[in-house]
Design an enzyme around this catalytic site. Structure first.
Site, PDB file in Angstrom:
ATOM      1  N   ASP A  80     -27.173 -21.194 -11.108  1.00 52.45           N
ATOM      2  CA  ASP A  80     -25.779 -20.936 -10.728  1.00 52.45           C
ATOM      3  C   ASP A  80     -24.877 -20.950 -11.956  1.00 52.45           C
ATOM      4  OD1 ASP A  80     -23.149 -21.298  -9.066  1.00 52.45           O
ATOM      5  OD2 ASP A  80     -24.696 -20.970  -7.558  1.00 52.45           O
ATOM      6  N   ARG A  89      -8.021 -21.109  -9.691  1.00 44.92           N
ATOM      7  CA  ARG A  89      -9.149 -21.815 -10.283  1.00 44.92           C
ATOM      8  C   ARG A  89      -9.114 -21.660 -11.813  1.00 44.92           C
ATOM      9  NH1 ARG A  89     -15.769 -21.322  -9.988  1.00 44.92           N
ATOM     10  NH2 ARG A  89     -16.149 -23.521  -9.721  1.00 44.92           N
ATOM     11  N   ASP A 103     -18.707 -22.657   1.249  1.00 45.61           N
ATOM     12  CA  ASP A 103     -18.962 -23.721   0.278  1.00 45.61           C
ATOM     13  C   ASP A 103     -19.159 -25.059   0.985  1.00 45.61           C
ATOM     14  OD1 ASP A 103     -19.038 -22.287  -2.016  1.00 45.61           O
ATOM     15  OD2 ASP A 103     -16.993 -22.730  -2.652  1.00 45.61           O
ATOM     16  N   PHE A 157       0.855  -1.193   0.000  1.00 43.24           N
ATOM     17  CA  PHE A 157       0.000   0.000   0.000  1.00 43.24           C
ATOM     18  C   PHE A 157       0.888   1.238   0.000  1.00 43.24           C
ATOM     19  CE2 PHE A 157      -2.015   3.494   2.353  1.00 43.24           C
ATOM     20  CZ  PHE A 157      -3.175   3.664   1.615  1.00 43.24           C
ATOM     21  N   GLU A 159     -39.119 -37.411   2.694  1.00 43.73           N
ATOM     22  CA  GLU A 159     -38.257 -36.225   2.782  1.00 43.73           C
ATOM     23  C   GLU A 159     -38.992 -34.986   2.262  1.00 43.73           C
ATOM     24  OE1 GLU A 159     -33.655 -37.759   2.473  1.00 43.73           O
ATOM     25  OE2 GLU A 159     -34.850 -37.768   0.625  1.00 43.73           O
ATOM     26  N   TRP A 175     -23.266 -12.789  -6.525  1.00 41.72           N
ATOM     27  CA  TRP A 175     -22.022 -12.150  -7.015  1.00 41.72           C
ATOM     28  C   TRP A 175     -20.848 -12.926  -6.435  1.00 41.72           C
ATOM     29  CZ3 TRP A 175     -21.629  -6.761  -9.034  1.00 41.72           C
ATOM     30  CH2 TRP A 175     -20.315  -6.315  -9.142  1.00 41.72           C
ATOM     31  N   ASP A 176     -20.261 -13.781  -7.261  1.00 43.27           N
ATOM     32  CA  ASP A 176     -19.207 -14.685  -6.782  1.00 43.27           C
ATOM     33  C   ASP A 176     -17.831 -14.087  -7.074  1.00 43.27           C
ATOM     34  OD1 ASP A 176     -18.097 -16.969  -5.712  1.00 43.27           O
ATOM     35  OD2 ASP A 176     -19.066 -18.357  -7.106  1.00 43.27           O
ATOM     36  N   SER A 216     -17.742 -15.539  -2.139  1.00 43.06           N
ATOM     37  CA  SER A 216     -16.378 -15.649  -2.647  1.00 43.06           C
ATOM     38  C   SER A 216     -15.935 -17.055  -2.306  1.00 43.06           C
ATOM     39  CB  SER A 216     -15.482 -14.600  -1.990  1.00 43.06           C
ATOM     40  OG  SER A 216     -14.149 -14.802  -2.409  1.00 43.06           O
ATOM     41  N   ASN A 222     -13.913 -16.010  -7.142  1.00 43.66           N
ATOM     42  CA  ASN A 222     -13.344 -17.311  -6.800  1.00 43.66           C
ATOM     43  C   ASN A 222     -11.833 -17.427  -6.812  1.00 43.66           C
ATOM     44  OD1 ASN A 222     -15.486 -19.237  -6.129  1.00 43.66           O
ATOM     45  ND2 ASN A 222     -16.322 -18.583  -8.089  1.00 43.66           N
ATOM     46  N   ASP A 235     -17.883  -9.860   5.151  1.00 44.70           N
ATOM     47  CA  ASP A 235     -17.469  -8.742   5.992  1.00 44.70           C
ATOM     48  C   ASP A 235     -18.529  -7.650   5.939  1.00 44.70           C
ATOM     49  OD1 ASP A 235     -16.768  -6.956   3.633  1.00 44.70           O
ATOM     50  OD2 ASP A 235     -15.362  -8.588   3.289  1.00 44.70           O
TER      51      ASP A 235
HETATM   52  C1  DGJ Z   1     -18.235 -20.942  -5.724  1.00 47.99           C
HETATM   53  C2  DGJ Z   1     -19.520 -20.759  -4.950  1.00 47.99           C
HETATM   54  O1  DGJ Z   1     -19.284 -20.612  -3.599  1.00 47.99           O
HETATM   55  C3  DGJ Z   1     -20.441 -21.929  -5.257  1.00 47.99           C
HETATM   56  O2  DGJ Z   1     -21.597 -21.839  -4.491  1.00 47.99           O
HETATM   57  C4  DGJ Z   1     -20.743 -21.919  -6.719  1.00 47.99           C
HETATM   58  O3  DGJ Z   1     -21.465 -20.766  -7.043  1.00 47.99           O
HETATM   59  C5  DGJ Z   1     -19.460 -21.996  -7.530  1.00 47.99           C
HETATM   60  N1  DGJ Z   1     -18.521 -20.978  -7.124  1.00 47.99           N
HETATM   61  C6  DGJ Z   1     -19.737 -21.858  -9.003  1.00 47.99           C
HETATM   62  O4  DGJ Z   1     -18.593 -21.759  -9.740  1.00 47.99           O
END
Ligand code: DGJ
Length: 729
Positions: A366, A443, A548, A280, A614, A477-478, A527, A480, A534
């Site tokens: 998804d 990823r 996850d 920073f 179920e 909104w992911d 994420s 990864n 947060d």
């Molecule tokens: C990570 C997410 O946490 C999952 O729930 C799913 O949306 C996957 N990514 C999809 O790539």
């Protein structure tokens, strides 16, 4: 309430249960004099002691008075290079190369209502709910001004802080550190609790006594991270859920952060929290300012539960914005764990149809819906519907989902790009990547340079086309991967120290644009589960996928750790299929249900594959969740046991604010033969009320349920669920 004594330079912030005080001394050094239980007031600076300490230097204006040293005094915003050797709040590099910041008080301002921070997430409050104090400090030699902002939310015992640093001189300066919060204690007999873990094991509490030196957690991943949450607690050694002084501190920020506590040689301690100084560096030209993200503080004088309740209240009332502030969140069905990338429109509709018949309210499509996306190796950045999977696009699919009585939502990952994508082929320089170096993949994908407006504008335009093509009411909104190769083609070499923070500002800007243009859109943050869980994200995304890891037994721990700061209404929690994908564990539908019900509830499985029995359970679960929605999402949350201790069960309770209703949930651990009869002591009830249990014959006084407890039935099986609904007569 803010009380200012101009003559004495004394500033006292009162909330319902706490008091916070600062004083500018005769050298205009701003001292921190008190933070704790609410007191009448008065000048607490008598608690500040002065004595000659070896190797603690003295400012020039005190002459040969060796009793006065910044090294020993409790400071409100610690300085740098002028004799305080503990953690600085600010690190300024001047044009002459000196690294000194000597801040002195120059004035103050009080305003009704809570300050806001342009481009940054922040708690909000109108004139009735909050007040703002601004304290002005200045380093006269550097001609740098620092404004310290305090937001005081009386009802929630919440005090927020931020700082704004301005170059008032004629030469450029470089800011290498600027914390949001500095909190000095004239004691060090405290425990530090941090919330740590990793992907699929997020936010496990770690509690350690302060030891001499610096203990810190943080993130340099560009996100707040799965590894350490930007929330920490300092508390008495013997503090527990119901007893002891506890200070919770949360960064309202989603990027690199640092929370560091130093126990000094003189048995004082200091907590600083802010943007991580790693990589920073923010140049300030004459006239320019830098505003830190916000940090939020809650002090509880009666244990961790009160601290939690006040954070939950503050987040629900003063961070989550309309229309989701207070609004019911839909029960959702998500297809990810059922299909991953391999689906077509008919498969989605069949999952949705079954879910609708059982009571779900929202279908979420998804990852995998866009072109060239049959695995995680390709496609990110090309946000165009795959016509092979979804002929006719969303225009054809969404009405089919809506006709089932379900709202429609979809997954996106706007910050990312695959090398195998048209976007990357057209704009390879839009990915973060240092010149002359091969890229680091995460990823198998790269990170788009969200510090650049043209990149964000493009992503916004393509996503807007998709969202506007149908009735989309929700997005997930992911995000990864962590940020590496952090270098922006949009900035010159001497400004690369801005990229991490500008990236985060860019994410916030784009989220805000979606909010502005689609005001009813519900955005769920994600994420890889809980890598960006947060209070910063919660300002834009009222709920966040918690982890996850959907295994109900692991979730007991993850949701327990998360609950210390974050309310149930923010925690995405779904029932998924068994054996569980992450752990291989099989637990009953009832157990999976009561665990997921303690968050924003949903299912993540192909419900066509469940048995008729179920399905009946699912119908009842959804009915129950809807019936108890307000209690779960708005009630006070009590942790009745700690799932990290190897006890016979994990139990928790949601209790309505008026204490007239409670939902108590319990899941057994690993059981052994010949278990004893057990009694569960409940918390948060009104001792003077009588509570009817599960609408049946049993009625117990509140004080009996809390002190003597409720006799549990014989629970013999591993991971067996048990729930009690209590209603005051
Ligand atoms: C990570 C997410 O946490 C999952 O729930 C799913 O949306 C996957 N990514 C999809 O790539």
């Amino acid at each position: 309430m803010i009380v200012c004594d101009k003559k004495e330079g004394l500033f006292t912030l009162h909330t319902r249960n706490t008091t916070y005080q600062m004083k500018a001394d005769s050298y205009r050094v701003l001292l921190h004099t008190y933070y704790g239980a609410r007191i009448v007031g008065g000048d607490l600076s008598y608690l500040v002691r002065y004595t000659d300490r070896g190797f603690s230097p003295n400012p020039s204006e005190v002459g040969h008075n060796r009793d006065y040293s910044l090294d020993t005094l409790p400071q409100e915003y610690s300085t740098c290079g002028v004799g305080d050797f503990r953690i600085p709040s600010i690190d300024l590099e001047l044009e002459d190369g000196s690294r000194i910041a000597d801040l002195r008080y120059t004035g103050f301002e009080v305003k009704k209502g809570k300050y806001s921070l342009e481009g940054l997430p922040a708690f909000f409050g109108d004139e009735e709910q909050a007040e703002t104090l601004v304290l002005f400090l200045e380093d006269t030699a550097a001609q740098v001004g620092v404004e310290l902002y305090y937001g005081v939310f009386e009802q929630c015992d919440l005090i927020t802080r931020a700082a704004r640093i301005t170059n008032r001189g004629g030469h450029p300066v470089r800011l290498r550190r600027a914390t949001s919060l500095c909190l000095d204690f004239q004691r060090a007999d405290l425990d530090l609790i941090t919330f740590d873990g990793g992907h699929v094991i997020e936010r496990c509490p770690t509690r350690t006594p302060l030891r001499q030196g610096v203990q810190s957690v943080g993130s340099v991943r560009g996100t707040s991270s799965h590894q350490h949450n930007p929330f920490v607690v300092l508390c008495d050694h013997d503090a527990n859920e119901d007893y002891g002084l506890c200070y919770g501190a949360a960064m309202v920020y989603s990027g690199n952060f640092e929370a560091a506590v130093e126990r000094s040689q003189f048995e004082s301690s200091r907590l600083v929290m802010g943007i991580n100084p790693y990589h920073f560096c923010w140049p300030l030209n004459p006239g320019e300012s830098f505003t830190t993200p916000e940090a939020a503080l809650v002090c509880s004088t009666c244990g961790l539960a009160r601290m939690t309740h006040q954070f939950h209240r503050a987040i629900r009332e003063h961070l989550i914005r309309d229309p989701y502030h207070g609004a019911r969140r839909p029960v959702l069905i998500n297809n990810w764990e059922a299909t991953e990338f391999h689906f077509d429109a008919d498969m989605l509709v069949s999952i949705a149809k079954e879910a609708a018949s059982l009571g779900a309210e929202l279908f979420v499509m998804d990852d995998g819906w866009f072109t060239n996306r049959d695995s995680d190796l390709s496609g990110l950045g090309d946000w165009v519907v795959d016509q092979n999977k979804l002929p006719g696009g969303l225009e054809a699919l969404v009405p089919r989902i809506n006709d089932l009585g379900l709202r429609f939502g979809m997954w996106i990952e706007p910050e990312m790009v695959s090398e195998d994508s048209q976007l990357y082929r057209d704009h390879p320089d839009w990915a973060l990547r240092a010149p002359g170096r091969a890229q680091t993949r995460g990823r198998s994908q790269l990170v788009l340079d969200f510090s650049r407006k043209e990149v964000r504008d493009h992503i916004y335009q393509v996503l807007k086309e998709v969202l506007s093509s149908a009735n989309v009411t929700y997005i997930k909104w992911d995000m990864n991967r962590s940020l590496s190769d952090v270098w922006s083609a949009g900035l010159p070499a001497n400004r690369q120290g801005e990229v991490f923070h500008r990236y985060m500002l860019g994410v916030y800007e784009l989220l805000e644009r979606f909010r502005r243009d689609y005001p009813d859109l519900l955005i769920e943050g994600c994420s890889g589960g809980g890598g960006r869980f947060d209070t910063g994200m919660l300002y834009y995304t009222p709920q966040i996928w918690c982890s996850d890891n959907t295994d109900a037994i692991d979730r007991l721990r993850i949701q327990y750790g998360t609950s210390f700061c974050y309310p149930a209404s923010t925690m995405g929690a779904h029932v998924s299929a068994v054996p569980n994908g992450q752990t291989g564990r099989c637990v009953s539908m009832e157990t999976r249900g009561i665990v997921a019900m303690s968050g924003t509830f949903g299912y993540e499985m192909d419900l066509n594959e469940t048995t008729p029995e179920e399905k009946e359970i699912i119908v009842r679960q959804i009915e129950k969740y809807k019936a108890y929605y307000d209690l779960i999402q708005r009630g006070d949350y009590y942790r009745l046991t700690d799932p990290f201790e190897d006890g016979p069960y994990t139990a928790w309770a949601h209790v309505s604010e008026d204490r007239r209703e409670a939902l108590v949930s319990l899941v057994t651990g690993t059981m052994h033969a010949a278990p004893p009869f057990r009694v569960l002591r409940i918390k948060g009830l009104d001792p003077s009320f009588c509570y009817r249990v599960n609408d049946g014959e049993e009625v117990y006084p509140g004080d009996v349920l809390m002190q003597a407890g409720y006799p549990l039935p014989m629970l013999k099986d591993d991971y067996q669920p048990f729930q009690l609904h209590l209603k005051a007569e």
